[in-house]
Motif scaffolding. Sequence first.
Motif, PDB file in Angstrom:
ATOM      1  N   ARG A  14       0.829  -1.201   0.000  1.00  0.00           N
ATOM      2  CA  ARG A  14       0.000   0.000   0.000  1.00  0.00           C
ATOM      3  C   ARG A  14       0.867   1.256   0.000  1.00  0.00           C
ATOM      4  NH1 ARG A  14      -3.802  -0.982   4.548  1.00  0.00           N
ATOM      5  NH2 ARG A  14      -4.751  -2.537   3.231  1.00  0.00           N
ATOM      6  N   GLY A  15       1.896   1.254   0.827  1.00  0.00           N
ATOM      7  CA  GLY A  15       2.803   2.396   0.903  1.00  0.00           C
ATOM      8  C   GLY A  15       3.565   2.611  -0.390  1.00  0.00           C
ATOM      9  N   ALA A  16       4.086   1.530  -0.967  1.00  0.00           N
ATOM     10  CA  ALA A  16       4.826   1.645  -2.228  1.00  0.00           C
ATOM     11  C   ALA A  16       3.920   2.149  -3.349  1.00  0.00           C
ATOM     12  CB  ALA A  16       5.421   0.295  -2.599  1.00  0.00           C
ATOM     13  N   THR A  17       2.691   1.663  -3.380  1.00  0.00           N
ATOM     14  CA  THR A  17       1.738   2.112  -4.391  1.00  0.00           C
ATOM     15  C   THR A  17       1.436   3.598  -4.233  1.00  0.00           C
ATOM     16  OG1 THR A  17       0.749  -0.087  -4.476  1.00  0.00           O
ATOM     17  CG2 THR A  17      -0.565   1.732  -5.340  1.00  0.00           C
ATOM     18  N   MET A  18       1.224   4.035  -3.001  1.00  0.00           N
ATOM     19  CA  MET A  18       0.922   5.452  -2.767  1.00  0.00           C
ATOM     20  C   MET A  18       2.093   6.340  -3.171  1.00  0.00           C
ATOM     21  SD  MET A  18      -2.135   5.923  -1.864  1.00  0.00           S
ATOM     22  CE  MET A  18      -1.990   7.620  -1.375  1.00  0.00           C
ATOM     23  N   VAL A  19       3.313   5.958  -2.831  1.00  0.00           N
ATOM     24  CA  VAL A  19       4.483   6.760  -3.208  1.00  0.00           C
ATOM     25  C   VAL A  19       4.591   6.827  -4.729  1.00  0.00           C
ATOM     26  CG1 VAL A  19       7.008   6.840  -3.180  1.00  0.00           C
ATOM     27  CG2 VAL A  19       5.756   6.403  -1.075  1.00  0.00           C
ATOM     28  N   PHE A  20       4.397   5.698  -5.405  1.00  0.00           N
ATOM     29  CA  PHE A  20       4.473   5.677  -6.866  1.00  0.00           C
ATOM     30  C   PHE A  20       3.384   6.554  -7.485  1.00  0.00           C
ATOM     31  CE2 PHE A  20       3.091   3.891 -10.921  1.00  0.00           C
ATOM     32  CZ  PHE A  20       4.256   4.037 -11.657  1.00  0.00           C
ATOM     33  N   VAL A  21       2.155   6.437  -7.001  1.00  0.00           N
ATOM     34  CA  VAL A  21       1.044   7.214  -7.552  1.00  0.00           C
ATOM     35  C   VAL A  21       1.266   8.707  -7.326  1.00  0.00           C
ATOM     36  CG1 VAL A  21      -1.426   7.720  -7.245  1.00  0.00           C
ATOM     37  CG2 VAL A  21      -0.642   5.361  -7.458  1.00  0.00           C
ATOM     38  N   LEU A  22       1.682   9.072  -6.118  1.00  0.00           N
ATOM     39  CA  LEU A  22       1.929  10.490  -5.848  1.00  0.00           C
ATOM     40  C   LEU A  22       3.058  11.045  -6.706  1.00  0.00           C
ATOM     41  CD1 LEU A  22       1.539  10.587  -1.969  1.00  0.00           C
ATOM     42  CD2 LEU A  22       0.058  11.667  -3.652  1.00  0.00           C
ATOM     43  N   ALA A  23       4.143  10.295  -6.845  1.00  0.00           N
ATOM     44  CA  ALA A  23       5.258  10.748  -7.677  1.00  0.00           C
ATOM     45  C   ALA A  23       4.824  10.868  -9.134  1.00  0.00           C
ATOM     46  CB  ALA A  23       6.434   9.804  -7.540  1.00  0.00           C
ATOM     47  N   PHE A  25       1.797  11.397 -10.234  1.00  0.00           N
ATOM     48  CA  PHE A  25       0.874  12.532 -10.320  1.00  0.00           C
ATOM     49  C   PHE A  25       1.638  13.844 -10.377  1.00  0.00           C
ATOM     50  CE2 PHE A  25      -1.649  15.799  -8.106  1.00  0.00           C
ATOM     51  CZ  PHE A  25      -2.688  15.908  -8.997  1.00  0.00           C
ATOM     52  N   TRP A  26       2.619  14.010  -9.479  1.00  0.00           N
ATOM     53  CA  TRP A  26       3.390  15.259  -9.476  1.00  0.00           C
ATOM     54  C   TRP A  26       4.185  15.428 -10.759  1.00  0.00           C
ATOM     55  CZ3 TRP A  26       5.170  13.815  -3.972  1.00  0.00           C
ATOM     56  CH2 TRP A  26       4.212  14.221  -3.053  1.00  0.00           C
ATOM     57  N   MET A  27       4.747  14.333 -11.257  1.00  0.00           N
ATOM     58  CA  MET A  27       5.522  14.417 -12.496  1.00  0.00           C
ATOM     59  C   MET A  27       4.609  14.748 -13.680  1.00  0.00           C
ATOM     60  SD  MET A  27       8.724  13.886 -11.732  1.00  0.00           S
ATOM     61  CE  MET A  27       9.641  13.216 -13.086  1.00  0.00           C
ATOM     62  N   SER A  28       3.378  14.238 -13.667  1.00  0.00           N
ATOM     63  CA  SER A  28       2.452  14.543 -14.757  1.00  0.00           C
ATOM     64  C   SER A  28       1.999  16.003 -14.720  1.00  0.00           C
ATOM     65  CB  SER A  28       1.231  13.617 -14.702  1.00  0.00           C
ATOM     66  OG  SER A  28       0.388  13.969 -13.622  1.00  0.00           O
ATOM     67  N   ARG A  29       2.090  16.622 -13.569  1.00  0.00           N
ATOM     68  CA  ARG A  29       1.731  18.031 -13.427  1.00  0.00           C
ATOM     69  C   ARG A  29       2.892  18.964 -13.767  1.00  0.00           C
ATOM     70  NH1 ARG A  29      -3.632  19.390 -12.675  1.00  0.00           N
ATOM     71  NH2 ARG A  29      -4.631  17.673 -11.603  1.00  0.00           N
ATOM     72  N   GLY A  30       4.000  18.398 -14.218  1.00  0.00           N
ATOM     73  CA  GLY A  30       5.120  19.204 -14.650  1.00  0.00           C
ATOM     74  C   GLY A  30       6.196  19.437 -13.606  1.00  0.00           C
ATOM     75  N   ALA A  31       6.127  18.773 -12.486  1.00  0.00           N
ATOM     76  CA  ALA A  31       7.146  18.939 -11.450  1.00  0.00           C
ATOM     77  C   ALA A  31       8.432  18.260 -11.895  1.00  0.00           C
ATOM     78  CB  ALA A  31       6.678  18.345 -10.129  1.00  0.00           C
TER      79      ALA A  31
END
Length: 81
Positions: A14-23, A25-31
């Motif tokens: 669950r933790g690994a999935t959340m870190v991957f999804v958040l990263a 998401f941020w990368m898709s937003r141009g970060a």
Amino acid sequence: MSNRLKRTLVSAARGATMVFVLAAFWMSRGASSAAVVPWAVGFAVMFAAITWYTWWFYGDSPKALALQAKAEAKKAQRLSQ
């Protein structure tokens, strides 16, 4: 597979999935990756602590067993009302 191991693996996944999804998401937003890495590491550390606590909570230490029994008693009391 023991309950302790099963719950710990689920917590880690669950933790690994959340870190991957958040990263992602941020990368898709141009970060930039330089902006994402500190946050991702912070979240990874937080989820690692949650995974360690899960491993400890379902362990065999007397304190952990007492806390688990207390939580189960509260749950049983709540369900019986």
